[in-house]
Design a protein around this motif. Structure first.
Motif, PDB file in Angstrom:
ATOM      1  N   HIS A 148      26.336 -19.358   4.079  1.00 15.88           N
ATOM      2  CA  HIS A 148      26.427 -18.186   3.202  1.00 15.88           C
ATOM      3  C   HIS A 148      27.495 -18.466   2.162  1.00 15.88           C
ATOM      4  O   HIS A 148      28.270 -19.416   2.288  1.00 15.88           O
ATOM      5  CB  HIS A 148      26.769 -16.924   4.006  1.00 15.88           C
ATOM      6  N   TYR A 149      27.494 -17.656   1.125  1.00 12.46           N
ATOM      7  CA  TYR A 149      28.491 -17.820   0.070  1.00 12.46           C
ATOM      8  C   TYR A 149      29.780 -17.080   0.393  1.00 12.46           C
ATOM      9  O   TYR A 149      30.731 -17.112  -0.397  1.00 12.46           O
ATOM     10  CB  TYR A 149      27.934 -17.344  -1.277  1.00 12.46           C
ATOM     11  N   THR A 150      29.843 -16.418   1.560  1.00 12.49           N
ATOM     12  CA  THR A 150      31.077 -15.792   2.002  1.00 12.49           C
ATOM     13  C   THR A 150      31.578 -16.502   3.257  1.00 12.49           C
ATOM     14  O   THR A 150      30.794 -16.919   4.112  1.00 12.49           O
ATOM     15  CB  THR A 150      30.885 -14.304   2.320  1.00 12.49           C
ATOM     16  N   GLU A 151      32.881 -16.632   3.352  1.00  5.15           N
ATOM     17  CA  GLU A 151      33.477 -17.306   4.509  1.00  5.15           C
ATOM     18  C   GLU A 151      33.126 -16.588   5.806  1.00  5.15           C
ATOM     19  O   GLU A 151      32.821 -17.232   6.826  1.00  5.15           O
ATOM     20  CB  GLU A 151      34.995 -17.369   4.328  1.00  5.15           C
ATOM     21  N   LYS A 152      33.147 -15.269   5.790  1.00  3.68           N
ATOM     22  CA  LYS A 152      32.902 -14.498   7.009  1.00  3.68           C
ATOM     23  C   LYS A 152      31.514 -14.763   7.575  1.00  3.68           C
ATOM     24  O   LYS A 152      31.351 -15.040   8.773  1.00  3.68           O
ATOM     25  CB  LYS A 152      33.079 -13.007   6.730  1.00  3.68           C
ATOM     26  N   ALA A 153      30.488 -14.687   6.729  1.00  5.71           N
ATOM     27  CA  ALA A 153      29.120 -14.879   7.209  1.00  5.71           C
ATOM     28  C   ALA A 153      28.879 -16.334   7.602  1.00  5.71           C
ATOM     29  O   ALA A 153      28.177 -16.620   8.580  1.00  5.71           O
ATOM     30  CB  ALA A 153      28.118 -14.438   6.146  1.00  5.71           C
ATOM     31  N   HIS A 154      29.452 -17.262   6.851  1.00  6.06           N
ATOM     32  CA  HIS A 154      29.300 -18.674   7.183  1.00  6.06           C
ATOM     33  C   HIS A 154      29.908 -18.967   8.549  1.00  6.06           C
ATOM     34  O   HIS A 154      29.281 -19.629   9.391  1.00  6.06           O
ATOM     35  CB  HIS A 154      29.969 -19.535   6.107  1.00  6.06           C
ATOM     36  N   GLU A 155      31.113 -18.492   8.791  1.00  5.77           N
ATOM     37  CA  GLU A 155      31.778 -18.795  10.054  1.00  5.77           C
ATOM     38  C   GLU A 155      31.195 -18.006  11.221  1.00  5.77           C
ATOM     39  O   GLU A 155      31.308 -18.435  12.377  1.00  5.77           O
ATOM     40  CB  GLU A 155      33.283 -18.555   9.929  1.00  5.77           C
ATOM     41  N   ALA A 156      30.523 -16.888  10.939  1.00  6.53           N
ATOM     42  CA  ALA A 156      29.815 -16.184  12.003  1.00  6.53           C
ATOM     43  C   ALA A 156      28.691 -17.043  12.557  1.00  6.53           C
ATOM     44  O   ALA A 156      28.330 -16.948  13.737  1.00  6.53           O
ATOM     45  CB  ALA A 156      29.246 -14.863  11.480  1.00  6.53           C
ATOM     46  N   GLU A 157      28.139 -17.912  11.724  1.00 10.21           N
ATOM     47  CA  GLU A 157      27.067 -18.826  12.134  1.00 10.21           C
ATOM     48  C   GLU A 157      27.628 -20.139  12.675  1.00 10.21           C
ATOM     49  O   GLU A 157      27.193 -20.648  13.711  1.00 10.21           O
ATOM     50  CB  GLU A 157      26.148 -19.104  10.942  1.00 10.21           C
ATOM     51  N   ARG A 158      28.619 -20.699  11.976  1.00  4.31           N
ATOM     52  CA  ARG A 158      29.057 -22.071  12.261  1.00  4.31           C
ATOM     53  C   ARG A 158      30.369 -22.162  13.027  1.00  4.31           C
ATOM     54  O   ARG A 158      30.750 -23.264  13.435  1.00  4.31           O
ATOM     55  CB  ARG A 158      29.163 -22.862  10.961  1.00  4.31           C
ATOM     56  N   GLY A 159      31.041 -21.051  13.198  1.00  4.12           N
ATOM     57  CA  GLY A 159      32.261 -21.080  13.984  1.00  4.12           C
ATOM     58  C   GLY A 159      33.520 -21.009  13.142  1.00  4.12           C
ATOM     59  O   GLY A 159      33.518 -21.333  11.949  1.00  4.12           O
ATOM     60  N   ALA A 160      34.588 -20.569  13.782  1.00  2.00           N
ATOM     61  CA  ALA A 160      35.871 -20.433  13.102  1.00  2.00           C
ATOM     62  C   ALA A 160      36.356 -21.774  12.570  1.00  2.00           C
ATOM     63  O   ALA A 160      36.116 -22.826  13.165  1.00  2.00           O
ATOM     64  CB  ALA A 160      36.906 -19.852  14.072  1.00  2.00           C
ATOM     65  N   ARG A 161      37.012 -21.709  11.430  1.00  3.89           N
ATOM     66  CA  ARG A 161      37.621 -22.875  10.772  1.00  3.89           C
ATOM     67  C   ARG A 161      36.590 -23.910  10.310  1.00  3.89           C
ATOM     68  O   ARG A 161      36.918 -25.088  10.146  1.00  3.89           O
ATOM     69  CB  ARG A 161      38.674 -23.532  11.682  1.00  3.89           C
ATOM     70  N   SER A 162      35.354 -23.461  10.086  1.00  4.78           N
ATOM     71  CA  SER A 162      34.338 -24.375   9.542  1.00  4.78           C
ATOM     72  C   SER A 162      34.199 -24.236   8.026  1.00  4.78           C
ATOM     73  O   SER A 162      33.679 -25.143   7.374  1.00  4.78           O
ATOM     74  CB  SER A 162      32.978 -24.126  10.213  1.00  4.78           C
ATOM     75  N   TRP A 163      34.648 -23.124   7.468  1.00  6.48           N
ATOM     76  CA  TRP A 163      34.469 -22.874   6.035  1.00  6.48           C
ATOM     77  C   TRP A 163      35.304 -23.831   5.176  1.00  6.48           C
ATOM     78  O   TRP A 163      34.775 -24.497   4.284  1.00  6.48           O
ATOM     79  CB  TRP A 163      34.837 -21.427   5.715  1.00  6.48           C
ATOM     80  N   GLY A 164      36.586 -23.912   5.465  1.00  5.39           N
ATOM     81  CA  GLY A 164      37.468 -24.734   4.644  1.00  5.39           C
ATOM     82  C   GLY A 164      37.058 -26.194   4.607  1.00  5.39           C
ATOM     83  O   GLY A 164      36.856 -26.762   3.516  1.00  5.39           O
TER      84      GLY A 164
END
Length: 312
Positions: A148-164
């Motif tokens: 997703h283009y938001t950190e929250k939705a992306h990490e809800a799928e891929r896990g904490a600390r995956s966005w950065g």
């Protein structure tokens, strides 16, 4: 078909639906893209991973360089008009032989598409990737999974600390002028237009060279609820839905997988269904050229009704 011979459940018979209608199938029009699953081991364990990749799942073992070369040689020997070789996982860069097999692919003149999360496993190979880009330019494309283009939705799928780490890897690829794309998902209730606008804002803010309006550069998949009932696809559906079987993913692609416990790789009909015996097409590309019966919920949900494809 006799009524008392009808299958009792959906997707239980390759020829007939539960209602006794002729099931749709898809002929191989041409093998444009050959996928290799490099193995299901991954540095992440995403909530909705289609093939359950994780740091501990080795149901698909690491494919070897020699096995990849065998299929590339079959393409050459049989004069199969394959344009693109795709690599997916798991995380391809975790396979210890991945960079050599990627090099082999490019040296043989194929375009290469690598699906990666652009995190630490990829970043360990920066020097090798820069060399491949220098040698082969845009023949190599890396498609980064950014859910997703938001950190929250992306990490809800891929896990904490995956966005950065994921966005940093994408930025590194962009800054170094690689041919890149992003694969994302649309959240429930989110329109295609909203999703593309959201990604466009992210790419602009991070100065990432991706045109979010281009479906080749930003590939968006529908969010799929695997527990939701889905219609089976019959031969009549092509006309009802105004769909052409030639536009379905398995009309132009196959995937090579090496299942744990099997002596050598096999060819699966689809990138999404590597474990189902009904979609095992054989040991060679020649064997795998037969029609594919759309006998799985993913066939309807993802491809025919969802209109999605792993290869742009």
């Amino acid at each position: 078909m006799e009524a008392d011979a009808l299958p009792q459940e959906k997707f239980s018979d390759p020829l007939w639906t539960a209602k006794g209608e002729r099931r749709a199938s898809v002929p191989l029009a041409r093998l444009e893209t050959l996928w290799f699953n490099t193995g299901t081991l991954c540095n992440l364990a995403c909530v909705n991973c289609y093939i359950e990749s994780s740091p501990t799942n080795d149901a698909l073992v690491y494919i070897s360089r020699d096995h990849v070369l065998r299929y590339l040689s079959e393409i050459a020997d049989k004069a199969i008009a394959t344009r693109e070789i795709g690599f997916t996982g798991g995380e391809p860069f975790m396979n210890p032989e991945f960079v050599p097999m990627l090099t082999d692919t490019l040296e043989r003149g194929f375009e290469a598409l690598v699906l990666s999360n652009a995190m630490k496993p990829m970043r360990r190979h920066e020097a090798a990737l820069l060399e491949l880009k220098e040698r082969f330019g845009n023949k190599l494309t890396i498609r980064v999974s950014l859910d997703h283009y938001t950190e929250k939705a992306h990490e809800a799928e891929r896990g904490a600390r995956s966005w950065g780490p994921g966005t940093d890897g994408l930025k590194w690829l962009s800054d170094n002028n690689f041919s890149i794309a992003v694969a994302g998902r649309m959240l429930p209730g989110e329109t295609m237009e909203q999703a593309r606008a959201g990604y466009a804002g992210l790419f602009a803010a991070m100065n990432i060279r991706i045109d979010a309006s281009d479906p080749m550069q930003l590939v968006l998949f529908p969010e799929m609820d695997e527990h939701k009932d889905i219609a089976e696809i019959t031969t009549e559906c092509w006309g009802i839905l105004d769909k052409n079987p030639a536009d379905i993913m398995c009309a132009t692609s196959r995937m090579v997988v090496h299942r744990k416990g099997e002596e050598s790789p096999r060819v699966a009909a689809c990138t999404l269904i590597p474990y189902d015996d009904g979609f095992d097409m054989g040991a060679t590309l020649e064997e795998a050229s037969r029609d594919v019966a759309l006998n799985h919920p993913h066939c309807a949900r993802f491809c025919v009704l969802g209109g999605a494809s792993c290869s742009a």
